[in-house]
Design a protein around this motif. Structure first.
Motif, short mmCIF file in Angstrom:
data_model
loop_
_atom_site.label_atom_id
_atom_site.label_comp_id
_atom_site.label_asym_id
_atom_site.label_seq_id
_atom_site.Cartn_x
_atom_site.Cartn_y
_atom_site.Cartn_z
N HIS A 47 0.83 -1.21 0.00
CA HIS A 47 0.00 0.00 0.00
C HIS A 47 0.87 1.26 0.00
O HIS A 47 0.45 2.32 -0.46
CB HIS A 47 -0.95 0.00 1.20
N ASN A 48 2.09 1.15 0.49
CA ASN A 48 2.95 2.34 0.53
C ASN A 48 3.41 2.77 -0.86
O ASN A 48 4.19 3.70 -0.99
CB ASN A 48 4.12 2.16 1.50
N ILE A 49 2.89 2.15 -1.90
CA ILE A 49 3.14 2.60 -3.28
C ILE A 49 2.66 4.04 -3.44
O ILE A 49 3.17 4.77 -4.28
CB ILE A 49 2.46 1.64 -4.31
N VAL A 50 1.71 4.47 -2.60
CA VAL A 50 1.20 5.85 -2.68
C VAL A 50 1.75 6.73 -1.56
O VAL A 50 1.29 7.85 -1.37
CB VAL A 50 -0.36 5.89 -2.68
N ARG A 51 2.74 6.26 -0.83
CA ARG A 51 3.30 7.05 0.27
C ARG A 51 4.12 8.22 -0.27
O ARG A 51 5.01 8.04 -1.09
CB ARG A 51 4.17 6.19 1.17
N HIS A 52 3.82 9.38 0.23
CA HIS A 52 4.55 10.59 -0.16
C HIS A 52 5.76 10.77 0.75
O HIS A 52 5.71 10.44 1.93
CB HIS A 52 3.62 11.81 -0.07
N VAL A 77 -3.27 12.01 5.78
CA VAL A 77 -2.19 11.39 5.01
C VAL A 77 -2.01 12.13 3.69
O VAL A 77 -2.98 12.40 2.99
CB VAL A 77 -2.47 9.90 4.73
N LYS A 78 -0.77 12.43 3.40
CA LYS A 78 -0.41 13.00 2.10
C LYS A 78 0.04 11.84 1.23
O LYS A 78 1.03 11.17 1.54
CB LYS A 78 0.71 14.03 2.26
N ASN A 79 -0.71 11.59 0.16
CA ASN A 79 -0.40 10.48 -0.74
C ASN A 79 0.22 11.00 -2.03
O ASN A 79 -0.01 12.14 -2.43
CB ASN A 79 -1.66 9.69 -1.09
N LYS A 80 0.97 10.12 -2.68
CA LYS A 80 1.62 10.44 -3.94
C LYS A 80 0.92 9.68 -5.06
O LYS A 80 0.74 8.46 -4.98
CB LYS A 80 3.09 10.02 -3.87
N ALA A 81 0.53 10.41 -6.10
CA ALA A 81 -0.05 9.78 -7.28
C ALA A 81 1.06 9.25 -8.18
O ALA A 81 2.23 9.66 -8.07
CB ALA A 81 -0.91 10.79 -8.04
N LYS A 82 0.70 8.36 -9.06
CA LYS A 82 1.67 7.76 -9.98
C LYS A 82 2.41 8.82 -10.79
O LYS A 82 3.60 8.69 -11.05
CB LYS A 82 0.94 6.79 -10.91
N ASN A 83 1.73 9.90 -11.16
CA ASN A 83 2.34 10.95 -11.99
C ASN A 83 3.20 11.93 -11.18
O ASN A 83 3.71 12.90 -11.72
CB ASN A 83 1.28 11.70 -12.78
N GLY A 84 3.36 11.69 -9.87
CA GLY A 84 4.21 12.54 -9.04
C GLY A 84 3.45 13.63 -8.29
O GLY A 84 4.02 14.27 -7.42
N ASN A 85 2.19 13.84 -8.64
CA ASN A 85 1.39 14.81 -7.91
C ASN A 85 0.98 14.22 -6.57
O ASN A 85 1.26 13.06 -6.28
CB ASN A 85 0.18 15.25 -8.73
N PHE A 86 0.31 15.01 -5.73
CA PHE A 86 -0.06 14.52 -4.41
C PHE A 86 -1.50 14.89 -4.09
O PHE A 86 -2.09 15.77 -4.71
CB PHE A 86 0.88 15.08 -3.33
N TYR A 87 -2.05 14.19 -3.10
CA TYR A 87 -3.40 14.49 -2.61
C TYR A 87 -3.48 14.15 -1.14
O TYR A 87 -2.91 13.17 -0.67
CB TYR A 87 -4.46 13.74 -3.42
N TRP A 88 -4.16 15.03 -0.39
CA TRP A 88 -4.37 14.83 1.04
C TRP A 88 -5.67 14.08 1.27
O TRP A 88 -6.67 14.31 0.57
CB TRP A 88 -4.46 16.18 1.75
N VAL A 89 -5.66 13.19 2.27
CA VAL A 89 -6.87 12.47 2.66
C VAL A 89 -7.00 12.45 4.18
O VAL A 89 -6.01 12.58 4.90
CB VAL A 89 -6.87 11.02 2.14
N PHE A 90 -8.21 12.27 4.62
CA PHE A 90 -8.49 11.98 6.02
C PHE A 90 -8.81 10.48 6.04
O PHE A 90 -9.78 10.04 5.41
CB PHE A 90 -9.68 12.79 6.53
N ALA A 91 -7.95 9.71 6.68
CA ALA A 91 -8.03 8.25 6.61
C ALA A 91 -8.54 7.63 7.91
O ALA A 91 -8.23 8.11 8.99
CB ALA A 91 -6.65 7.67 6.29
N ASN A 92 -9.31 6.58 7.74
CA ASN A 92 -9.75 5.73 8.84
C ASN A 92 -9.33 4.31 8.46
O ASN A 92 -9.69 3.82 7.40
CB ASN A 92 -11.26 5.83 9.03
N VAL A 93 -8.53 3.67 9.32
CA VAL A 93 -8.06 2.31 9.05
C VAL A 93 -8.54 1.41 10.18
O VAL A 93 -8.36 1.73 11.35
CB VAL A 93 -6.52 2.24 8.93
#
Length: 165
Positions: A47-52, A77-93
Protein backbone atom coordinates in the motif's frame (compact mmCIF):
# COMPACT_ATOMS: atom_id res chain seq x y z
CA UNK A 1 9.00 18.84 -12.22
CA UNK A 2 6.95 20.59 -9.56
CA UNK A 3 4.33 18.57 -7.73
CA UNK A 4 0.75 19.71 -8.05
CA UNK A 5 -1.97 19.04 -5.54
CA UNK A 6 -4.96 17.03 -6.58
CA UNK A 7 -7.88 18.10 -4.38
CA UNK A 8 -10.43 15.41 -3.65
CA UNK A 9 -14.06 16.06 -4.41
CA UNK A 10 -15.92 16.44 -1.12
CA UNK A 11 -18.02 13.29 -1.63
CA UNK A 12 -15.02 11.11 -2.50
CA UNK A 13 -14.65 7.78 -0.69
CA UNK A 14 -11.33 6.13 -1.45
CA UNK A 15 -11.37 2.58 -0.14
CA UNK A 16 -8.87 -0.21 -0.11
CA UNK A 17 -8.18 -3.42 1.70
CA UNK A 18 -4.78 -4.93 2.47
CA UNK A 19 -3.58 -8.28 3.70
CA UNK A 20 -1.76 -8.52 7.02
CA UNK A 21 1.54 -7.43 5.41
CA UNK A 22 0.00 -4.28 3.90
CA UNK A 23 -0.27 -5.52 0.31
CA UNK A 24 -3.35 -4.27 -1.55
CA UNK A 25 -6.04 -6.91 -2.10
CA UNK A 26 -8.84 -4.48 -3.05
CA UNK A 27 -9.06 -0.91 -4.29
CA UNK A 28 -12.12 0.99 -5.47
CA UNK A 29 -12.44 3.25 -8.51
CA UNK A 30 -11.75 6.41 -6.47
CA UNK A 31 -8.45 4.93 -5.31
CA UNK A 32 -7.45 4.21 -8.89
CA UNK A 33 -8.65 7.64 -10.08
CA UNK A 34 -6.74 9.72 -7.53
CA UNK A 35 -3.62 7.55 -7.34
CA UNK A 36 -3.52 7.24 -11.14
CA UNK A 37 -2.98 3.50 -11.26
CA UNK A 38 -4.73 0.65 -13.03
CA UNK A 39 -5.87 -2.24 -10.86
CA UNK A 40 -3.21 -4.62 -12.27
CA UNK A 41 -0.49 -2.11 -11.29
CA UNK A 42 -1.40 -2.04 -7.59
CA UNK A 43 -3.03 -5.36 -6.79
CA UNK A 44 -0.80 -7.39 -4.41
CA UNK A 45 1.65 -4.47 -4.18
CA UNK A 46 2.49 -2.74 -0.88
CA UNK A 47 0.00 0.00 0.00
CA UNK A 48 2.95 2.34 0.53
CA UNK A 49 3.14 2.60 -3.28
CA UNK A 50 1.20 5.85 -2.68
CA UNK A 51 3.30 7.05 0.27
CA UNK A 52 4.55 10.59 -0.16
CA UNK A 53 8.07 11.52 0.97
CA UNK A 54 6.62 14.23 3.24
CA UNK A 55 4.93 11.59 5.40
CA UNK A 56 6.83 10.78 8.59
CA UNK A 57 7.50 7.09 9.24
CA UNK A 58 6.34 7.78 12.81
CA UNK A 59 2.73 8.16 11.64
CA UNK A 60 2.80 4.75 9.96
CA UNK A 61 4.49 3.13 12.97
CA UNK A 62 1.64 4.42 15.15
CA UNK A 63 -0.88 3.27 12.56
CA UNK A 64 0.53 -0.27 12.40
CA UNK A 65 0.97 -0.48 16.19
CA UNK A 66 -2.70 0.44 16.59
CA UNK A 67 -4.33 -1.72 13.91
CA UNK A 68 -2.30 -4.83 14.75
CA UNK A 69 -3.76 -4.51 18.28
CA UNK A 70 -7.23 -4.73 16.74
CA UNK A 71 -8.07 -1.04 17.10
CA UNK A 72 -9.03 1.59 14.53
CA UNK A 73 -7.02 4.71 13.81
CA UNK A 74 -7.54 8.02 12.06
CA UNK A 75 -4.88 10.07 10.28
CA UNK A 76 -4.30 12.85 7.81
CA UNK A 77 -2.19 11.39 5.01
CA UNK A 78 -0.41 13.00 2.10
CA UNK A 79 -0.40 10.48 -0.74
CA UNK A 80 1.62 10.44 -3.94
CA UNK A 81 -0.05 9.78 -7.28
CA UNK A 82 1.67 7.76 -9.98
CA UNK A 83 2.34 10.95 -11.99
CA UNK A 84 4.21 12.54 -9.04
CA UNK A 85 1.39 14.81 -7.91
CA UNK A 86 -0.06 14.52 -4.41
CA UNK A 87 -3.40 14.49 -2.61
CA UNK A 88 -4.37 14.83 1.04
CA UNK A 89 -6.87 12.47 2.66
CA UNK A 90 -8.49 11.98 6.02
CA UNK A 91 -8.03 8.25 6.61
CA UNK A 92 -9.75 5.73 8.84
CA UNK A 93 -8.06 2.31 9.05
CA UNK A 94 -9.70 -0.64 10.76
CA UNK A 95 -8.85 -4.29 11.15
CA UNK A 96 -11.28 -6.90 9.82
CA UNK A 97 -11.82 -10.03 11.90
CA UNK A 98 -12.78 -13.63 11.17
CA UNK A 99 -15.42 -15.57 13.15
CA UNK A 100 -12.81 -16.43 15.80
CA UNK A 101 -11.82 -12.81 16.37
CA UNK A 102 -8.52 -13.04 14.51
CA UNK A 103 -7.46 -10.14 12.30
CA UNK A 104 -7.64 -11.24 8.65
CA UNK A 105 -7.00 -7.95 6.81
CA UNK A 106 -7.19 -4.17 7.08
CA UNK A 107 -9.76 -1.85 5.55
CA UNK A 108 -9.15 1.83 4.88
CA UNK A 109 -11.57 4.58 3.94
CA UNK A 110 -10.16 7.94 2.92
CA UNK A 111 -12.23 11.09 2.63
CA UNK A 112 -11.90 14.77 1.83
CA UNK A 113 -9.77 16.29 4.62
CA UNK A 114 -10.66 19.42 6.55
CA UNK A 115 -8.57 21.94 4.61
CA UNK A 116 -8.21 24.17 7.70
CA UNK A 117 -6.46 21.32 9.53
CA UNK A 118 -3.82 20.74 6.86
CA UNK A 119 -1.44 23.61 7.80
CA UNK A 120 -1.43 22.29 11.39
CA UNK A 121 -0.77 18.74 10.20
CA UNK A 122 1.94 19.88 7.77
CA UNK A 123 3.75 21.62 10.65
CA UNK A 124 3.50 18.53 12.84
CA UNK A 125 4.75 16.27 10.03
CA UNK A 126 7.64 18.62 9.25
CA UNK A 127 8.65 18.50 12.93
CA UNK A 128 8.37 14.70 12.99
CA UNK A 129 10.54 14.35 9.87
CA UNK A 130 13.20 16.55 11.49
CA UNK A 131 13.07 14.52 14.71
CA UNK A 132 13.31 11.24 12.77
CA UNK A 133 16.47 12.52 11.04
CA UNK A 134 17.86 13.67 14.38
CA UNK A 135 17.01 10.66 16.54
CA UNK A 136 15.26 8.01 14.48
CA UNK A 137 11.86 6.49 15.01
CA UNK A 138 12.19 6.61 18.79
CA UNK A 139 12.47 10.41 18.84
CA UNK A 140 9.74 10.71 16.21
CA UNK A 141 7.29 8.71 18.33
CA UNK A 142 8.26 10.56 21.53
CA UNK A 143 7.71 13.88 19.76
CA UNK A 144 4.33 12.82 18.38
CA UNK A 145 3.20 11.69 21.84
CA UNK A 146 4.34 15.04 23.31
CA UNK A 147 2.40 16.94 20.66
CA UNK A 148 -0.74 14.86 21.22
CA UNK A 149 -0.55 15.14 25.02
CA UNK A 150 -0.15 18.93 24.74
CA UNK A 151 -3.78 18.98 23.54
CA UNK A 152 -4.92 16.98 26.62
CA UNK A 153 -6.54 14.26 24.53
CA UNK A 154 -5.73 10.97 22.87
CA UNK A 155 -4.37 10.63 19.34
CA UNK A 156 -7.63 9.61 17.63
CA UNK A 157 -9.56 12.22 19.59
CA UNK A 158 -7.16 14.95 18.42
CA UNK A 159 -7.25 13.85 14.78
CA UNK A 160 -11.06 13.65 14.80
CA UNK A 161 -11.30 17.09 16.39
CA UNK A 162 -9.06 18.55 13.68
CA UNK A 163 -11.23 16.96 10.98
CA UNK A 164 -14.42 18.33 12.55
CA UNK A 165 -13.20 21.83 13.41
Amino acid sequence: MEEKEIVLLEDTLITSKTDLKGDIIYANEDFLKYAGYKMNEILYKPHNIVRHKDMPKTVFKCLWDTITQGKEIFAFVKNKAKNGNFYWVFANVTPSFDANGRIINYYSVRRYPNRKALPIIENVYKTLLEKEKEGGMKLGVETLMQIVSSYNMGYNQLILSLQQS
